[in-house]
Write a protein that holds these residues in place. Structure first.
Motif, short mmCIF file in Angstrom:
data_model
loop_
_atom_site.label_atom_id
_atom_site.label_comp_id
_atom_site.label_asym_id
_atom_site.label_seq_id
_atom_site.Cartn_x
_atom_site.Cartn_y
_atom_site.Cartn_z
N VAL A 1 -34.64 20.28 -60.23
CA VAL A 1 -34.49 18.84 -60.01
C VAL A 1 -35.39 18.42 -58.84
O VAL A 1 -36.09 17.40 -58.92
CB VAL A 1 -33.02 18.49 -59.70
CG1 VAL A 1 -32.87 17.00 -59.40
CG2 VAL A 1 -32.12 18.89 -60.87
N HIS A 2 -35.40 19.25 -57.80
CA HIS A 2 -36.23 18.94 -56.64
C HIS A 2 -37.71 19.21 -56.90
O HIS A 2 -38.57 18.56 -56.34
CB HIS A 2 -35.75 19.73 -55.42
CG HIS A 2 -34.42 19.25 -54.94
ND1 HIS A 2 -34.30 18.27 -54.00
CD2 HIS A 2 -33.16 19.60 -55.29
CE1 HIS A 2 -33.01 18.03 -53.77
NE2 HIS A 2 -32.31 18.83 -54.54
N THR B 1 -27.27 16.85 -56.86
CA THR B 1 -28.36 17.40 -57.67
C THR B 1 -27.87 18.63 -58.44
O THR B 1 -28.41 18.94 -59.50
CB THR B 1 -29.57 17.78 -56.80
OG1 THR B 1 -29.13 18.57 -55.71
CG2 THR B 1 -30.26 16.54 -56.27
N GLN C 1 -30.65 24.03 -59.99
CA GLN C 1 -30.72 22.87 -59.11
C GLN C 1 -32.10 22.69 -58.47
O GLN C 1 -32.52 21.57 -58.21
CB GLN C 1 -29.62 23.04 -58.05
CG GLN C 1 -29.50 21.98 -57.03
CD GLN C 1 -30.13 22.43 -55.72
OE1 GLN C 1 -30.45 23.60 -55.55
NE2 GLN C 1 -30.31 21.50 -54.82
N LYS D 1 -33.38 13.67 -53.82
CA LYS D 1 -32.37 12.97 -54.60
C LYS D 1 -32.61 11.46 -54.52
O LYS D 1 -32.52 10.76 -55.53
CB LYS D 1 -30.99 13.32 -54.04
CG LYS D 1 -29.82 12.76 -54.81
CD LYS D 1 -28.50 13.09 -54.11
CE LYS D 1 -27.35 12.26 -54.65
NZ LYS D 1 -26.12 12.43 -53.86
#
Lengths: 199, 199
Positions: free
Chosen positions: B37-38, B23, B34, B44
DNA sequence: ATTATCTATAGATCTATAGATAATGC
DNA sequence: ATTATCTATAGATCTATAGATAATGC
């Protein structure tokens, strides 16, 4: 134990590839602790290179004994397909493994060149000569060695590469799997011979 | 930014597979941090599933528009090969990606069943009927749909799977690559038609 | 003495989340 | 207020090494 680690590493790397296996995995399966893997092989990369070289030279031997010059051209081609297929049946993970590692691991091409390339040319030369004779005498349709070999390898390898996909989609058992492979072998022979045979 | 992350993830996953991409990589290439992304995709795995589903349904559309029922049987087969090949030329990473993830990622078979299986049967039925007519009328040699499709897919896909290997071994440039692919496309057509055509 | 094996741990990732701050929509 | 973005960090690996202990070869 050194040999055990190597053997375990070979099995695991073949199945799951370089990045899919940790030195901890290898140690666990070999029944020692993880430090020992590094004691014998220093780094994971190094261990992998040894395994890869090993796999490749075994493969080389199996492949290049298949072309013996006794039989007729048609028999030779059939023989190549037979040997290739049974080699793949014994090593179903091999094609995927090679394809993957070659595209991921840039500096592996050196090993391939070293182990493989020297051996492939004599066989191709021999096949080339036979092929030219057959074409010249009108028994075989015009085709290049390159295309002939790729036709054969495509038809032979693909079923092994696609096998996990098919297993998922069609959901067959081991016996059916063997039947499918046998069927594909015969089909591959038929396709290649029909491509070659001038009528 | 949500869409950018998704698009970047798609490119990276296609090229390097699920486990080859972090990620952090995705965030870096998308130009955010990062955590974002979460924020958008929770895990992921979840992001990957979305990408995979996306890839698969795009693939489905491309594949299943190829079989239009106007032309002669021979033209249809040629058309299938053409469409298949050009789809692969646009998405050279696709075959490897699919093969890999399907064999690694066990619960992906559900997605495949969901997105794919429903669409494949009508096409196979249609092909089946055409094939039976051709065989019954003596224009085509006996062959099962299963073998015909696998012959075609083997001959078409393999060059794309083997491409990194060949690049390494033969070391050609982009122009030569295109020529090789074009040559293989014509050879595939020739092989399939010779397999089919009763003389 | 040397070689094989183990325990412990440093340092690098990597995923996922908590909590702070900035941007946007009403 | 809500949504988007950031910083910081916990907890899980994983590789590689240092240093201790056990086994083996002379």
């Amino acid at each position: 134990m050194e040999r055990l680690i190597l053997s375990v590493a070979k099995d695991l790397f073949l199945e799951k590839g370089f990045s899919g296996v940790s030195t901890t995995d290898i140690a666990a399966k070999a029944g020692c602790n993880q430090a020992l893997v590094h004691y014998y092989f220093r780094t994971k990369s190094n261990l992998f290179k040894i395994v890869f070289k090993d796999v490749l030279s075994q493969l080389k031997e199996k492949i290049f004994t298949s072309y013996n010059s006794k039989a007729s051209f048609e028999e030779k081609i059939t023989e190549i397909i037979d040997v290739h297929f049974s080699m793949l049946q014994e090593n179903p993970y091999l094609p995927m493994f090679l394809m993957n590692e070659i595209s991921n691991n840039k500096d592996i091409s050196l090993i391939i060149q070293e182990v493989f390339l020297s051996s492939i040319y004599p066989v191709m030369d021999s096949l080339q000569k036979d092929l030219q004779t057959e074409i010249a005498e009108g028994r075989v349709r015009e085709i290049s060695v390159f295309n002939l070999l790729l036709d054969i390898v495509s038809l032979n390898l693909f079923i092994f590469i696609a096998e996990p996909v098919m297993k998922n989609i069609l959901g067959y058992n081991e016996k059916e799997r063997q039947e499918v492979i046998e069927e594909r072998k015969n089909e591959a022979k038929k396709v290649i011979l029909l491509r070659l045979k001038a009528n």
